[in-house]
Design a protein around this motif. Structure first.
Motif, PDB file in Angstrom:
ATOM      1  N   THR A  27      41.043  44.741  35.126  1.00 58.02           N
ATOM      2  CA  THR A  27      41.015  43.269  35.306  1.00 58.02           C
ATOM      3  C   THR A  27      41.063  42.794  36.591  1.00 58.02           C
ATOM      4  OG1 THR A  27      42.269  43.021  33.271  1.00 58.02           O
ATOM      5  CG2 THR A  27      42.374  41.083  34.927  1.00 58.02           C
ATOM      6  N   TRP A  28      39.965  41.752  37.035  1.00 57.98           N
ATOM      7  CA  TRP A  28      40.037  41.017  38.388  1.00 57.98           C
ATOM      8  C   TRP A  28      40.330  39.671  38.311  1.00 57.98           C
ATOM      9  CZ3 TRP A  28      38.509  44.530  41.939  1.00 57.98           C
ATOM     10  CH2 TRP A  28      38.067  45.720  41.889  1.00 57.98           C
ATOM     11  N   LEU A  29      41.111  39.359  39.224  1.00 55.25           N
ATOM     12  CA  LEU A  29      41.441  37.923  39.682  1.00 55.25           C
ATOM     13  C   LEU A  29      40.524  37.357  40.734  1.00 55.25           C
ATOM     14  CD1 LEU A  29      43.262  35.379  38.933  1.00 55.25           C
ATOM     15  CD2 LEU A  29      44.629  36.271  40.689  1.00 55.25           C
ATOM     16  N   LEU A  30      39.905  36.209  40.089  1.00 55.11           N
ATOM     17  CA  LEU A  30      38.869  35.595  41.180  1.00 55.11           C
ATOM     18  C   LEU A  30      39.690  34.573  41.956  1.00 55.11           C
ATOM     19  CD1 LEU A  30      36.670  36.956  39.334  1.00 55.11           C
ATOM     20  CD2 LEU A  30      35.158  34.708  39.730  1.00 55.11           C
ATOM     21  N   PHE A  31      40.137  35.166  43.142  1.00 53.51           N
ATOM     22  CA  PHE A  31      41.012  34.208  43.822  1.00 53.51           C
ATOM     23  C   PHE A  31      41.139  34.877  45.338  1.00 53.51           C
ATOM     24  CE2 PHE A  31      45.110  32.858  45.447  1.00 53.51           C
ATOM     25  CZ  PHE A  31      44.922  31.426  45.035  1.00 53.51           C
ATOM     26  N   PRO A  32      40.967  34.312  46.549  1.00 51.07           N
ATOM     27  CA  PRO A  32      41.022  34.934  47.705  1.00 51.07           C
ATOM     28  C   PRO A  32      42.549  35.405  47.934  1.00 51.07           C
ATOM     29  CG  PRO A  32      41.151  32.643  47.769  1.00 51.07           C
ATOM     30  CD  PRO A  32      40.714  32.841  46.348  1.00 51.07           C
ATOM     31  N   SER A  33      42.548  36.622  48.800  1.00 52.30           N
ATOM     32  CA  SER A  33      43.708  37.076  49.194  1.00 52.30           C
ATOM     33  C   SER A  33      43.617  37.743  50.539  1.00 52.30           C
ATOM     34  CB  SER A  33      44.176  37.960  48.155  1.00 52.30           C
ATOM     35  OG  SER A  33      43.485  39.024  48.246  1.00 52.30           O
ATOM     36  N   ASP A  34      44.780  38.376  51.016  1.00 47.70           N
ATOM     37  CA  ASP A  34      44.899  38.804  52.266  1.00 47.70           C
ATOM     38  C   ASP A  34      43.973  40.181  52.457  1.00 47.70           C
ATOM     39  OD1 ASP A  34      46.611  36.728  53.317  1.00 47.70           O
ATOM     40  OD2 ASP A  34      48.286  38.056  52.981  1.00 47.70           O
ATOM     41  N   SER A  35      43.914  40.936  51.277  1.00 48.24           N
ATOM     42  CA  SER A  35      42.941  42.181  51.082  1.00 48.24           C
ATOM     43  C   SER A  35      42.204  41.997  49.824  1.00 48.24           C
ATOM     44  CB  SER A  35      43.898  43.343  51.249  1.00 48.24           C
ATOM     45  OG  SER A  35      44.994  42.983  50.436  1.00 48.24           O
ATOM     46  N   PRO A  36      41.343  41.113  49.746  1.00 48.09           N
ATOM     47  CA  PRO A  36      40.285  41.152  48.484  1.00 48.09           C
ATOM     48  C   PRO A  36      39.546  42.036  48.588  1.00 48.09           C
ATOM     49  CG  PRO A  36      39.455  39.396  49.935  1.00 48.09           C
ATOM     50  CD  PRO A  36      40.807  39.927  50.523  1.00 48.09           C
ATOM     51  N   THR A  37      38.774  42.528  47.196  1.00 50.00           N
ATOM     52  CA  THR A  37      37.529  43.023  46.956  1.00 50.00           C
ATOM     53  C   THR A  37      36.559  42.114  47.141  1.00 50.00           C
ATOM     54  OG1 THR A  37      38.373  44.934  45.723  1.00 50.00           O
ATOM     55  CG2 THR A  37      36.112  44.507  45.741  1.00 50.00           C
ATOM     56  N   LEU A  38      35.583  42.246  47.907  1.00 48.38           N
ATOM     57  CA  LEU A  38      34.342  41.327  47.983  1.00 48.38           C
ATOM     58  C   LEU A  38      33.272  41.556  47.088  1.00 48.38           C
ATOM     59  CD1 LEU A  38      33.784  41.148  51.983  1.00 48.38           C
ATOM     60  CD2 LEU A  38      35.279  39.606  50.513  1.00 48.38           C
ATOM     61  N   SER A  39      32.732  40.309  46.679  1.00 49.40           N
ATOM     62  CA  SER A  39      31.719  40.832  45.530  1.00 49.40           C
ATOM     63  C   SER A  39      30.614  41.850  45.803  1.00 49.40           C
ATOM     64  CB  SER A  39      31.055  39.436  45.136  1.00 49.40           C
ATOM     65  OG  SER A  39      30.798  38.701  46.302  1.00 49.40           O
ATOM     66  N   SER A  40      30.302  41.756  46.973  1.00 53.73           N
ATOM     67  CA  SER A  40      29.288  42.943  47.787  1.00 53.73           C
ATOM     68  C   SER A  40      29.983  44.272  47.405  1.00 53.73           C
ATOM     69  CB  SER A  40      29.107  42.522  49.207  1.00 53.73           C
ATOM     70  OG  SER A  40      30.106  42.355  50.046  1.00 53.73           O
ATOM     71  N   GLU A  41      31.176  44.414  47.470  1.00 55.29           N
ATOM     72  CA  GLU A  41      31.709  45.764  47.376  1.00 55.29           C
ATOM     73  C   GLU A  41      32.231  46.133  45.804  1.00 55.29           C
ATOM     74  OE1 GLU A  41      33.817  45.309  51.672  1.00 55.29           O
ATOM     75  OE2 GLU A  41      35.004  44.963  49.625  1.00 55.29           O
ATOM     76  N   TYR A  42      32.124  45.303  44.991  1.00 56.28           N
ATOM     77  CA  TYR A  42      32.538  45.342  43.600  1.00 56.28           C
ATOM     78  C   TYR A  42      31.882  46.418  42.850  1.00 56.28           C
ATOM     79  CZ  TYR A  42      32.669  44.665  38.543  1.00 56.28           C
ATOM     80  OH  TYR A  42      32.892  44.853  37.168  1.00 56.28           O
ATOM     81  N   LEU A  43      30.655  46.707  42.984  1.00 54.51           N
ATOM     82  CA  LEU A  43      30.074  47.875  42.213  1.00 54.51           C
ATOM     83  C   LEU A  43      30.455  49.303  42.553  1.00 54.51           C
ATOM     84  CD1 LEU A  43      26.308  46.611  41.951  1.00 54.51           C
ATOM     85  CD2 LEU A  43      28.090  46.503  40.035  1.00 54.51           C
ATOM     86  N   GLU A  44      31.070  49.373  43.912  1.00 54.62           N
ATOM     87  CA  GLU A  44      31.217  50.725  44.328  1.00 54.62           C
ATOM     88  C   GLU A  44      32.893  50.795  44.067  1.00 54.62           C
ATOM     89  OE1 GLU A  44      30.839  50.678  48.438  1.00 54.62           O
ATOM     90  OE2 GLU A  44      28.568  50.713  48.423  1.00 54.62           O
ATOM     91  N   CYS A  45      33.660  49.819  43.819  1.00 57.27           N
ATOM     92  CA  CYS A  45      35.073  49.739  43.644  1.00 57.27           C
ATOM     93  C   CYS A  45      35.545  49.870  42.215  1.00 57.27           C
ATOM     94  CB  CYS A  45      35.823  48.732  44.273  1.00 57.27           C
ATOM     95  SG  CYS A  45      35.661  48.382  45.965  1.00 57.27           S
ATOM     96  N   LYS A  46      34.713  49.224  41.312  1.00 62.29           N
ATOM     97  CA  LYS A  46      35.041  49.188  39.641  1.00 62.29           C
ATOM     98  C   LYS A  46      35.208  50.609  39.066  1.00 62.29           C
ATOM     99  CE  LYS A  46      30.532  48.714  37.529  1.00 62.29           C
ATOM    100  NZ  LYS A  46      30.907  49.573  36.397  1.00 62.29           N
ATOM    101  N   ASP A  47      35.970  50.598  38.113  1.00 61.73           N
ATOM    102  CA  ASP A  47      36.231  51.793  37.485  1.00 61.73           C
ATOM    103  C   ASP A  47      34.824  51.697  36.265  1.00 61.73           C
ATOM    104  OD1 ASP A  47      36.800  53.807  35.437  1.00 61.73           O
ATOM    105  OD2 ASP A  47      38.979  53.490  35.967  1.00 61.73           O
ATOM    106  N   PRO A  48      34.092  52.764  36.459  1.00 63.20           N
ATOM    107  CA  PRO A  48      33.004  52.630  35.492  1.00 63.20           C
ATOM    108  C   PRO A  48      33.148  53.067  34.033  1.00 63.20           C
ATOM    109  CG  PRO A  48      32.691  54.444  36.595  1.00 63.20           C
ATOM    110  CD  PRO A  48      33.903  53.722  37.357  1.00 63.20           C
ATOM    111  N   ASN A  49      34.652  53.426  33.799  1.00 65.83           N
ATOM    112  CA  ASN A  49      34.870  54.054  32.542  1.00 65.83           C
ATOM    113  C   ASN A  49      35.722  52.982  31.795  1.00 65.83           C
ATOM    114  OD1 ASN A  49      33.915  56.683  32.779  1.00 65.83           O
ATOM    115  ND2 ASN A  49      35.396  57.156  34.157  1.00 65.83           N
TER     116      ASN A  49
END
Length: 207
Positions: free
Chosen positions: A81-103
């Motif tokens: 689950t991802w919350l679309l909300f800015p934070s002090d240390s968010p995952t940027l959308s440009s980094e999402y594909l590398e960070c998400k769990d493919p499973n």
């Protein structure tokens, strides 16, 4: 005076947009978490996601009564689950594909509210604050112009959904939803004025 009922799906009275509604098959899920002030606003664009994407579900945010169905969904082992909300240390959308769990299935929570309301919703909900935040970096300016005092750089709910679809490489779905959204914007002023789009603002409303 004759009473004209609004469409149960799109909410419009004089300019029903259901003929333009796409029926999309997406691999991702959206959860719209509504602030109670948004439920009856004609300017709300979350309904476009609900109408066009069958896997999208809506939930009502209440400070003292957390939405159990949504929390149970978040806690499923096969869901990320991802919350679309800015934070002090968010995952940027440009980094999402590398960070998400493919499973895991991908669930995106959209706070359907004003910016001020959204901050209160997160601050008063420990279960929301515990989620990883995703911050969108849109490539285009918002087309939303239906409310006053919109903050520059902010997206409406439907635009955020379109950005997520583009980010996850569902480009056809993103384009179809964008076209639906454009039609909503095109006819909205006529609808709010009480007449059919393309007719004179002084003309008789469509019966």
């Amino acid at each position: 005076m004759a009473v004209t009922n609004s469409c149960s799906a799109c909410g419009f009275v004089h300019n029903c947009i259901c003929d333009h509604q796409p029926h999309l098959d997406s691999n991702i899920e959206f959860a719209l978490l509504y602030h109670e002030n948004e439920l009856d606003k004609l300017t709300n664009t979350g309904k476009l996601l609900l109408n066009g994407l069958p896997k999208t579900k809506s939930y009502l945010w209440q400070r003292k009564v957390p939405p159990e169905d949504l929390i149970n969904h978040i806690n499923q082992e096969d869901t990320e689950t991802w919350l679309l909300f800015p934070s002090d240390s968010p995952t940027l959308s440009s980094e999402y594909l590398e960070c998400k769990d493919p499973n895991k299935k991908q669930l995106f929570i959209l706070l359907d509210s004003t910016w001020q309301e959204a901050k209160k919703m997160v601050n008063k909900s420990p279960w929301l604050k515990a989620l990883p935040c995703l911050e969108l970096t849109p490539t285009e300016a918002s087309r939303y112009h239906l409310r006053r005092n919109q903050s520059q750089g902010n997206l409406c709910t439907c635009e955020a959904g379109i950005e997520v679809l583009e980010m996850t490489k569902e480009l056809r779905n993103a384009q179809a939803l964008s076209d639906y959204y454009d039609h909503f914007l095109t006819v909205f002023q006529a609808e709010r004025s009480g007449h059919t789009y393309g007719s004179s603002a002084l003309g008789a409303p469509k019966k």
